[in-house]
Scaffold this active site. Structure first.
Site, short mmCIF file in Angstrom:
data_model
loop_
_atom_site.label_atom_id
_atom_site.label_comp_id
_atom_site.label_asym_id
_atom_site.label_seq_id
_atom_site.Cartn_x
_atom_site.Cartn_y
_atom_site.Cartn_z
N ASP A 461 0.70 -1.28 -0.17
CA ASP A 461 0.02 0.10 0.07
C ASP A 461 0.72 1.18 0.08
O ASP A 461 0.63 2.20 0.80
CB ASP A 461 -1.09 -0.09 1.13
N ASN A 498 1.36 -6.06 -1.55
CA ASN A 498 -0.03 -6.31 -1.17
C ASN A 498 -0.63 -4.70 -1.80
O ASN A 498 -0.39 -3.97 -1.70
CB ASN A 498 -0.01 -6.02 0.35
N GLU A 499 -1.87 -5.37 -2.83
CA GLU A 499 -2.62 -4.13 -3.15
C GLU A 499 -1.94 -2.99 -4.18
O GLU A 499 -2.65 -1.98 -4.40
CB GLU A 499 -3.44 -3.45 -2.13
N ILE A 500 -0.48 -3.24 -4.46
CA ILE A 500 -0.04 -2.07 -4.99
C ILE A 500 -0.22 -1.67 -6.24
O ILE A 500 -0.42 -0.66 -6.78
CB ILE A 500 1.47 -2.04 -4.90
N GLU A 577 -10.78 -8.43 -4.90
CA GLU A 577 -11.09 -8.19 -3.36
C GLU A 577 -12.53 -7.53 -3.47
O GLU A 577 -13.03 -7.06 -4.25
CB GLU A 577 -10.11 -6.96 -2.68
#
Length: 947
Positions: A461, A498-500, A577
């Protein structure tokens, strides 16, 4: 005192005489010298200060706020080496200093000589300090710089592009964490505190090497173990020809690829390695390796390859699909033809894994009704399977107090609830695989239990820079961790972070750079598509790499090219997600994603009253919206150092609205009972909405999306506070953990109710590789417990699919004749044969919110025996969400008295008793003889009626 403690090995990764630095007398000092206290190694500053009573337990009350001064200071660990040096280190030819983990930015000084400046929490550091042979006194000093101030300083360098790449996601401590190779959540997250710890947080030691032993001696008892230090061990098992872009040929030979990083105190001209699996009665020939020279500044790398026919070993499988078969591998290093071998012993297994990411074929689209686009699912040993699981976050804000018993309990709990995959979230620590070097061992337990591990590099993030000073630290970090984890058959992939990817694409479109530069995407591609990918695939043949936890997938595997925004409307790519906190949509399936794989979804809840008792210190704190309780709700996070968190009202409101819309709102004359019921009710709603999503995603296995994965956010907790967890910090199961047991069962039944068109569909889903047959029963009751009608439905579910067993529209027609929607509910259960065993599954359907249901006093009776078996009966009416709480100081789970399956939070019906037994975890419990009278039973009736 004998300071030189000799150990035979450290997790089969070291030879030589080993002196553990925990044996030294350590002192901790702050920058201005006003605080000087005894310290330990391994440890962290907060823990040493708490032991010295400078601060109180960090997790108490609002200490995450009042103890912020700790991370604003610089701290020095110092140990006097005099007693050790006087004990005769000069008998060693080489002395090596090994740190398995330093958190994070530190200067290391030894006997007044500078050794190194380090800045990466995730690396092992090894130094040749043989000059100690000449010393008789001196200190070992590690000076830790505040990570907060380091982040402020390093991000201000003119080459950091801070104005372009600064974090868009500062959760609490604004330290510019993307410039610091440290656990992201240490700076705060939306489920945890921001202590920003520092210290020597993993085991550290001196390794003493000698070349005084004659390696050419023919004596069969000759000890050569002090000649070599094995710095790293990589065991990668794969198929001949297999790599990232070429899937395994399942009938090809196995390749056992062993790589060692060695440091020696002597020169050996004809070393060799042999490999053996005792259970298979297999031993390789002596495999020669290059000459080993005196190399203690840097290691010498040696690699051997051994082929084994496919048919010889049994394959490792996750526990719900087969046997997690493991073998003992012995790696024997001979320094000469006549020397005694030095052995490394470890456990490993044989399996192939694949992440299918390429487009579905036209045949799949035509014959199976697959929606066009790319695949996104895992395969084990050549077969696609359904990934059922959760996400793991750090087990504690302070790494050094994580113990093996707690980790094992969480992992065993995952197995008990039917999970076959755990994602190690990329904003946390790289999980260890050795108690000796890492303090605890996650991967070996997952190997043993049969749980797949989705591993991630520690990026989360943020928009990450490409500065050379970062890349030169990141490369060894990645290499060390990939090599370390290679041997574990449980490891299923490495994701870049994560989620980048989604953040980069959002920022790129929302915050355009003057001149049309795609700087955000360019930096992302350079780091996650190119840099990390190239390192990962150079270190492993056996597991795939993907750029991000949530990704749009790839355009090509060879060369590796990310899809990013290059898609066709109507096609499905990558994974996804779902987070929707508008509670009116909690069961609105039109708002659920249609996805190949969903790796994060969930809802927040409170910990139990028992968890609050561990940290709340005043009676007025025991209230849903008390200052202290709200201070431990970080959803949404403050985004800065504001306290109390001004955004806690968002999370509090979401939980409140969920309970008030779907359950009777707790309100009794007893304030503690009301608070306890509120905490519990948030857990019920969390379980209800999360399991409904699981059911939807599992249904997708038989739809055009061919969904083959559902990983709930999240499994464990880092502290006692509001979070998405299924298991509380203490190890206590929340309602959702029991709900997962039902939702992740091999065969499930679920009622899909669409209120907008008054349609009810009952679906049976199966994750089995064979078709499954059984029968289901749908039974209507009123809330007094009277059976109104029942129907039986036989079913057969094809492999990885589902079957519709009931469909009806118009609520008036669905309800039993003459009944109002608020007066009735349906019990759904099934029985099927799976793997020669009888399995059952149970669900409930209420046509109106339980807040509007005409509940009656269930008049629950409980009979208990000393072995903690409880018989529950309802004589007055149905008790929805009947729940047993075990007392403070106990950790364990309730299981069904006949099946042994975890069971709690069920509908208790008059005339149908429930028998459950509490299984106590004696290693985690402080109360080893709980009184059955201290167990508490509750149901939704208690939300509005005093106990």
């Amino acid at each position: 005192m004998n300071y030189l403690i000799l150990l035979c090995s450290l997790a089969s990764s070291a030879w030589g005489a080993v002196f553990d630095l925990s044996r030294l007398d350590w002192t901790l000092t702050n920058q201005n010298g006003s605080i000087v206290v005894p310290a330990r190694v391994p440890s962290q500053v907060h823990l040493d200060l708490a032991r010295a009573e400078v601060i109180t337990e960090p997790l108490l009350g609002i200490n995450d706020f009042t103890e912020r001064w700790v991370f604003n200071d610089n701290w020095t660990y110092t140990a006097d080496l005099g007693p050790l040096l006087e004990g005769g280190l000069n008998s060693s030819n080489r002395i090596i200093l090994v740190f398995n983990g330093l958190d994070t930015v530190a200067n290391i000084t030894l006997a007044d000589r500078p050794i190194a400046w380090v800045n990466n929490e995730f690396r092992q550091y090894v130094f040749d300090v043989s000059f100690l042979n000449e010393m008789t006194s001196g200190n070992l000093t590690i000076e830790f710089e505040s990570a907060y101030w380091y982040g402020q300083n390093v991000s201000s360098r003119p080459d950091t592009q801070q104005e372009l790449l600064d974090s868009f996601f500062e959760f609490e401590v604004p330290a510019h964490r993307q410039y610091i190779r440290k656990t992201s959540s240490d700076f705060g997250w939306d489920w945890g505190p921001a202590f920003v710890p520092s210290g020597i947080f993993k085991p550290a030691y001196f390794v003493l090497l000698s070349n005084s032993t004659d390696a050419t001696s023919s004596s069969p008892t000759n000890d050569t173990s002090q000649l070599v230090f094995v710095e790293e061990t990589s065991v990668d098992i794969y198929k001949v020809g297999q790599n990232f872009s070429i899937p395994a040929n399942e009938t090809a030979d196995w390749v056992v690829n062993v790589t060692l990083a060695l440091r020696t105190a002597g020169t050996f001209s004809s070393p060799s390695i042999s490999l053996s699996f005792a259970e298979l009665n297999l031993t390789s020939p002596q495999l020669p390796v290059d000459t080993l020279s005196v190399t203690t500044d840097t290691p010498t790398w040696v690699t051997v390859l051994w082929k084994i026919p496919d048919s010889i070993p049994e394959r490792w499988y996750p526990h719900n699909l087969g046997t997690p078969k493991l073998y003992n591998l012995t790696i024997a290093l001979k320094l000469s033809d006549i020397s005694k071998p030095l052995e490394i012993n470890l456990r490993t297994g044989f399996r192939t894994v694949k992440l299918a990411q390429l487009p579905y074929t036209q045949e799949d689209i035509d014959a199976r009704g697959i929606t066009p686009g790319d695949q996104w699912h895992f395969e084990i040993n050549g077969k696609a399977f359904y990934s059922l699981g959760t996400n793991i976050i750090p087990f504690d804000p302070f790494y050094t107090r994580i113990n093996q018993d707690k980790v094992r309990w969480v992992l065993e709990s995952a197995v008990q609830s039917g999970q076959n995959m755990l994602r190690v979230w990329g904003g946390g620590i790289y999980q260890p695989n050795s108690i000796d070097t890492g303090g605890y061992d996650l991967y070996s337990v997952c190997d043993e239990l049969g749980i797949l591990v989705w591993s991630e590099f520690s990026f989360s993030d943020a928009l990450y820079p490409l500065n050379d000073f970062l890349l030169e630290s990141i490369e060894p970090e990645i290499r060390q961790n990939v090599r370390r984890v290679n041997r574990h058959p449980s490891n299923v992939q490495w994701a870049g972070g994560n989620e980048i990817e989604g953040i980069v694409l959002l920022v790129n479109s929302s915050f355009p750079v003057p001149g049309g530069s795609q700087i955000y995407v360019v930096c992302y591609v350079a780091l996650f598509q190119d840099f990390l990918y190239n390192i990962a695939i150079s270190e492993t043949h056996s597991v795939p790499y993907t750029d991000c936890s949530t990704t749009h997938g790839v355009l090509s595997l060879d060369p590796y090219i990310l899809r990013l925004d290059n898609g066709t409307e109507g096609e499905i790519y990558g994974n996804s997600e779902r987070y929707n906190y508008s509670v009116e949509f909690a069961f609105d399936y039109s708002t659920f994603p249609v996805s190949r794989f969903v790796n994060e979804f969930g809802f927040i809840s409170m910990p139990s009253f028992y968890s609050w008792e561990e940290v709340l210190q005043s009676p007025e704190d025991f209230s849903f919206n008390s200052t202290v309780v709200m201070s431990r709700d970080h959803h949404d996070p403050p985004g800065n150092l504001s306290f109390p968190n001004p955004n806690a009202v968002h999370g509090q409101a979401q939980m409140t609205e969920g309970v008030e819309m779907w359950l009777p709102a707790p309100s009794t004359t007893d304030s503690n009972q009301t608070f306890a019921q509120w905490c519990w009710s948030t857990q019920i709603f969390q379980s209800m909405t999360t399991t409904s999503q699981i059911a939807w995603f599992r249904r997708g296995a038989g739809q055009g999306e061919n969904n083959l994965g559902a990983l709930v956010w999240q499994l464990n907790d880092i502290w006692q506070g509001v979070s998405w967890s299924a298991i509380e910090y203490s190890g206590r199961w929340k309602v959702m953990q029991y709900g997962l047991t039902t939702a992740f069962a091999p065969v499930t039944i679920y009622p899909f109710w669409t209120a907008s068109n008054e349609t009810l569909e009952v679906i049976v889903s199966s994750d089995r590789w064979d078709s499954v047959s059984g029968s289901a029963q749908l039974t209507w009751y009123d809330w007094s417990g009277n059976m109104l009608n029942t129907s039986m439905h036989d079913f057969t579910v094809p492999t990885l699919n589902n079957s519709l067993i009931y469909s009806a529209s118009d609520l008036h027609s669905i309800l039993p004749a003459g009944q109002n929607a608020s007066d009735v509910w349906m019990l759904l259960n099934l029985t099927a044969q799976v793997d020669n065993k009888t399995v059952t599954n149970e669900q409930y359907f209420a046509p109106v919110s339980l807040a509007d249901a005409a509940l009656v006093d269930p008049q629950i009776q409980i009979n208990a025996t000393q072995d903690l078996t409880f018989t529950l009966s309802a004589s007055g009416g149905v008790a929805p969400w009947t729940w047993l709480d075990h007392p403070s100081g106990t950790v364990g789970m309730f299981v069904d008295g006949s099946t042994g399956v975890p069971s709690n939070g069920f509908y208790l019906v008059p005339g149908t008793d429930r028998i459950v037994k509490f299984i106590l975890n004696e290693k985690l419990s402080t109360n080893l003889n709980p009184d059955p009278a201290d167990f508490v039973v509750r149901s939704l009736w208690n939300n509005t009626h005093s106990s």
